[in-house]
Scaffold this motif. Structure first.
Motif, PDB file in Angstrom:
ATOM      1  N   TYR A  27       0.856  -1.462  -0.030  1.00  0.00           N
ATOM      2  CA  TYR A  27      -0.099  -0.033   0.003  1.00  0.00           C
ATOM      3  C   TYR A  27       0.785   1.070  -0.067  1.00  0.00           C
ATOM      4  N   VAL A  28       2.010   1.228   0.747  1.00  0.00           N
ATOM      5  CA  VAL A  28       2.931   2.420   0.644  1.00  0.00           C
ATOM      6  C   VAL A  28       3.233   2.641  -0.737  1.00  0.00           C
ATOM      7  N   ALA A  29       3.519   1.423  -1.576  1.00  0.00           N
ATOM      8  CA  ALA A  29       4.333   1.363  -2.804  1.00  0.00           C
ATOM      9  C   ALA A  29       3.286   2.285  -3.755  1.00  0.00           C
ATOM     10  N   PHE A  30       1.914   1.747  -3.373  1.00  0.00           N
ATOM     11  CA  PHE A  30       0.857   2.391  -4.393  1.00  0.00           C
ATOM     12  C   PHE A  30       0.647   3.733  -4.073  1.00  0.00           C
ATOM     13  N   MET A  31       0.738   4.060  -2.786  1.00  0.00           N
ATOM     14  CA  MET A  31       0.655   5.695  -2.525  1.00  0.00           C
ATOM     15  C   MET A  31       1.725   6.337  -3.207  1.00  0.00           C
ATOM     16  N   ALA A  32       3.025   5.918  -3.188  1.00  0.00           N
ATOM     17  CA  ALA A  32       4.084   6.705  -3.719  1.00  0.00           C
ATOM     18  C   ALA A  32       4.128   6.921  -5.222  1.00  0.00           C
ATOM     19  N   MET A  33       3.676   5.691  -5.720  1.00  0.00           N
ATOM     20  CA  MET A  33       3.512   5.661  -7.328  1.00  0.00           C
ATOM     21  C   MET A  33       2.274   6.651  -7.746  1.00  0.00           C
ATOM     22  N   LEU A  34       1.109   6.615  -7.203  1.00  0.00           N
ATOM     23  CA  LEU A  34       0.195   7.360  -7.480  1.00  0.00           C
ATOM     24  C   LEU A  34       0.365   9.010  -7.152  1.00  0.00           C
ATOM     25  N   VAL A  35       1.091   9.280  -6.195  1.00  0.00           N
ATOM     26  CA  VAL A  35       1.594  10.642  -6.043  1.00  0.00           C
ATOM     27  C   VAL A  35       2.640  11.141  -6.925  1.00  0.00           C
ATOM     28  N   TYR A  36       3.521  10.146  -7.492  1.00  0.00           N
ATOM     29  CA  TYR A  36       4.444  10.608  -8.518  1.00  0.00           C
ATOM     30  C   TYR A  36       3.722  10.730  -9.801  1.00  0.00           C
ATOM     31  N   PHE A  37       2.992   9.863 -10.305  1.00  0.00           N
ATOM     32  CA  PHE A  37       2.364   9.936 -11.493  1.00  0.00           C
ATOM     33  C   PHE A  37       1.368  10.998 -11.771  1.00  0.00           C
ATOM     34  N   GLY A  38       0.929  11.403 -10.300  1.00  0.00           N
ATOM     35  CA  GLY A  38      -0.360  12.466 -10.404  1.00  0.00           C
ATOM     36  C   GLY A  38       0.270  13.851 -10.901  1.00  0.00           C
ATOM     37  N   GLN A  39       1.610  14.038 -10.993  1.00  0.00           N
ATOM     38  CA  GLN A  39       1.954  15.311 -11.204  1.00  0.00           C
ATOM     39  C   GLN A  39       2.514  15.563 -12.700  1.00  0.00           C
ATOM     40  N   PRO A  45      -0.036  21.019 -11.398  1.00  0.00           N
ATOM     41  CA  PRO A  45      -0.776  19.624 -10.821  1.00  0.00           C
ATOM     42  C   PRO A  45      -0.952  19.956  -9.128  1.00  0.00           C
ATOM     43  N   THR A  46      -2.253  19.261  -8.765  1.00  0.00           N
ATOM     44  CA  THR A  46      -2.523  19.174  -7.404  1.00  0.00           C
ATOM     45  C   THR A  46      -2.763  17.811  -6.934  1.00  0.00           C
ATOM     46  N   ILE A  47      -2.791  17.710  -5.860  1.00  0.00           N
ATOM     47  CA  ILE A  47      -2.773  16.334  -5.271  1.00  0.00           C
ATOM     48  C   ILE A  47      -3.970  15.535  -5.404  1.00  0.00           C
ATOM     49  N   LEU A  48      -5.092  16.478  -5.511  1.00  0.00           N
ATOM     50  CA  LEU A  48      -6.468  16.040  -5.509  1.00  0.00           C
ATOM     51  C   LEU A  48      -6.734  14.895  -6.435  1.00  0.00           C
ATOM     52  N   ASN A  49      -6.204  14.906  -7.699  1.00  0.00           N
ATOM     53  CA  ASN A  49      -6.345  13.800  -8.527  1.00  0.00           C
ATOM     54  C   ASN A  49      -5.637  12.566  -7.981  1.00  0.00           C
ATOM     55  N   ALA A  50      -4.565  12.695  -7.532  1.00  0.00           N
ATOM     56  CA  ALA A  50      -3.851  11.344  -6.885  1.00  0.00           C
ATOM     57  C   ALA A  50      -4.630  10.779  -5.905  1.00  0.00           C
ATOM     58  N   LEU A  51      -5.451  11.700  -4.874  1.00  0.00           N
ATOM     59  CA  LEU A  51      -5.998  11.317  -3.935  1.00  0.00           C
ATOM     60  C   LEU A  51      -7.157  10.631  -4.495  1.00  0.00           C
ATOM     61  N   TRP A  52      -7.672  11.375  -5.527  1.00  0.00           N
ATOM     62  CA  TRP A  52      -9.086  10.511  -5.896  1.00  0.00           C
ATOM     63  C   TRP A  52      -8.733   9.041  -6.386  1.00  0.00           C
ATOM     64  N   ASN A  53      -7.594   8.888  -7.123  1.00  0.00           N
ATOM     65  CA  ASN A  53      -7.411   7.717  -7.561  1.00  0.00           C
ATOM     66  C   ASN A  53      -6.849   6.542  -6.371  1.00  0.00           C
ATOM     67  N   LEU A  54      -6.457   7.403  -5.451  1.00  0.00           N
ATOM     68  CA  LEU A  54      -5.916   6.537  -4.299  1.00  0.00           C
ATOM     69  C   LEU A  54      -7.322   6.064  -3.525  1.00  0.00           C
ATOM     70  N   THR A  55      -8.349   6.604  -3.503  1.00  0.00           N
ATOM     71  CA  THR A  55      -9.662   6.260  -3.037  1.00  0.00           C
ATOM     72  C   THR A  55     -10.101   4.993  -3.908  1.00  0.00           C
ATOM     73  N   ALA A  56      -9.934   4.884  -4.960  1.00  0.00           N
ATOM     74  CA  ALA A  56     -10.647   3.983  -5.736  1.00  0.00           C
ATOM     75  C   ALA A  56      -9.782   2.532  -5.485  1.00  0.00           C
ATOM     76  N   VAL A  57      -8.382   2.841  -5.661  1.00  0.00           N
ATOM     77  CA  VAL A  57      -7.388   1.784  -5.066  1.00  0.00           C
ATOM     78  C   VAL A  57      -7.550   1.414  -3.849  1.00  0.00           C
ATOM     79  N   GLY A  58      -7.830   2.148  -2.954  1.00  0.00           N
ATOM     80  CA  GLY A  58      -8.119   1.980  -1.473  1.00  0.00           C
ATOM     81  C   GLY A  58      -9.378   1.349  -1.178  1.00  0.00           C
ATOM     82  N   ALA A  59     -10.342   1.577  -1.902  1.00  0.00           N
ATOM     83  CA  ALA A  59     -11.665   0.930  -1.628  1.00  0.00           C
ATOM     84  C   ALA A  59     -11.560  -0.785  -1.714  1.00  0.00           C
TER      85      ALA A  59
END
Length: 273
Positions: A27-39, A45-59
């Protein structure tokens, strides 16, 4: 002994379980990957898109972290016979269940908090608009969401007498409340039962609320309106009161308390033979 003493002993046992740490690290790896590619590919860029995608992954992924960490907590001890030793020290059966819950809660919460701390540090380094208020709210909601599945897993584990039953119950719960929820069949099934079979003429908003009562995943997804600004990715601003983020938090708190209470009730009635 007490709940805290059970928790301390349980932590010494579970910290050696490699699969628990592996899933948390993933999960830590997913977080770092989504934050990296979100920019990438965005001038501002804002972090909102990465957090939105993380919600889908986290679900889908957060329940796995919680269930893998907690589903054998009590059932494993019952099958191995270790539960009789724990109860002879003495501990009450409630102490055992709550102690196991405290330990697994601490481990799962630590995994998620580490992921969000790393994600937050990367966000501050890489994003001109880090939106740390949204980041903080999503951290709290995600931890609460994870703990609902810890409570469910502990409840199932306390109510079953073997590893196979605990695993089967956890897999079934995950499939119905997470997989079927994310991909849509759960909502269709609720619509069919309430409107087609029962003829109640229930609105889609009401169906969604029933869905949150059936699935912690649905409550989590609907609670994210507390974190994201109105209108972001089509988030409506005129939801009925029973779908507001605050109500979804209450529903998740219910998912935190009820399965655990039912597990304790069933375990106190069980014949440990």
């Amino acid at each position: 002994m007490s709940t805290l003493a059970v928790a301390k002993k349980d932590f010494l046992d579970v910290r050696r379980t490699k699969i628990v740490w592996f899933v948390g690290a993933l999960y830590v790896a997913f977080m770092a990957m989504l934050v990296y590619f979100g920019q990438n590919g965005r001038p501002d860029p804002t972090i909102l898109n990465a957090l939105w995608n993380l919600t889908a992954v986290g679900a889908m992924f957060i329940p796995l972290i919680a269930l893998v960490t907690a589903y054998l907590a009590v059932a494993g001890e019952r099958e191995s016979g270790g539960i009789k030793y724990m109860l002879s020290i003495p501990n009450s059966r409630r102490d055992v269940v709550l102690g196991k819950f405290v330990t697994r809660t601490a481990i799962v919460s630590a995994s998620i908090l580490v992921a969000f701390l790393i994600g937050g540090a990367l966000t501050l380094a890489w994003y001109p608009s880090p939106e740390m208020d949204t980041f903080a709210v999503m951290t709290a909601l995600t931890v609460l969401y994870a703990l609902t599945y810890v409570a469910v897993a502990i409840g199932i584990s306390a109510a079953t007498a073997s590893r196979s039953r605990a695993m089967g119950g956890s897999i079934a719960f995950f499939f119905v409340t997470s997989v079927l929820n994310v991909f849509g069949p759960l909502q269709l099934a609720i619509d069919y039962v309430l409107n087609d079979l029962a003829g109640l003429d229930v609105s889609m908003y009401q169906i969604t609320f029933v869905q949150t009562l059936v699935s912690p995943t649905s409550a989590y997804v609907n609670s994210t309106g507390l974190a994201f600004p109105e209108g972001f990715r089509g988030i409506p601003g005129d939801l009925p009161w029973f779908l507001q983020g605050e109500v979804m938090v209450v529903v998740m708190l219910g998912w935190l308390v009820v399965p655990l209470a039912l597990g304790i009730w069933q375990f106190e009635r069980a014949d440990l033979g």
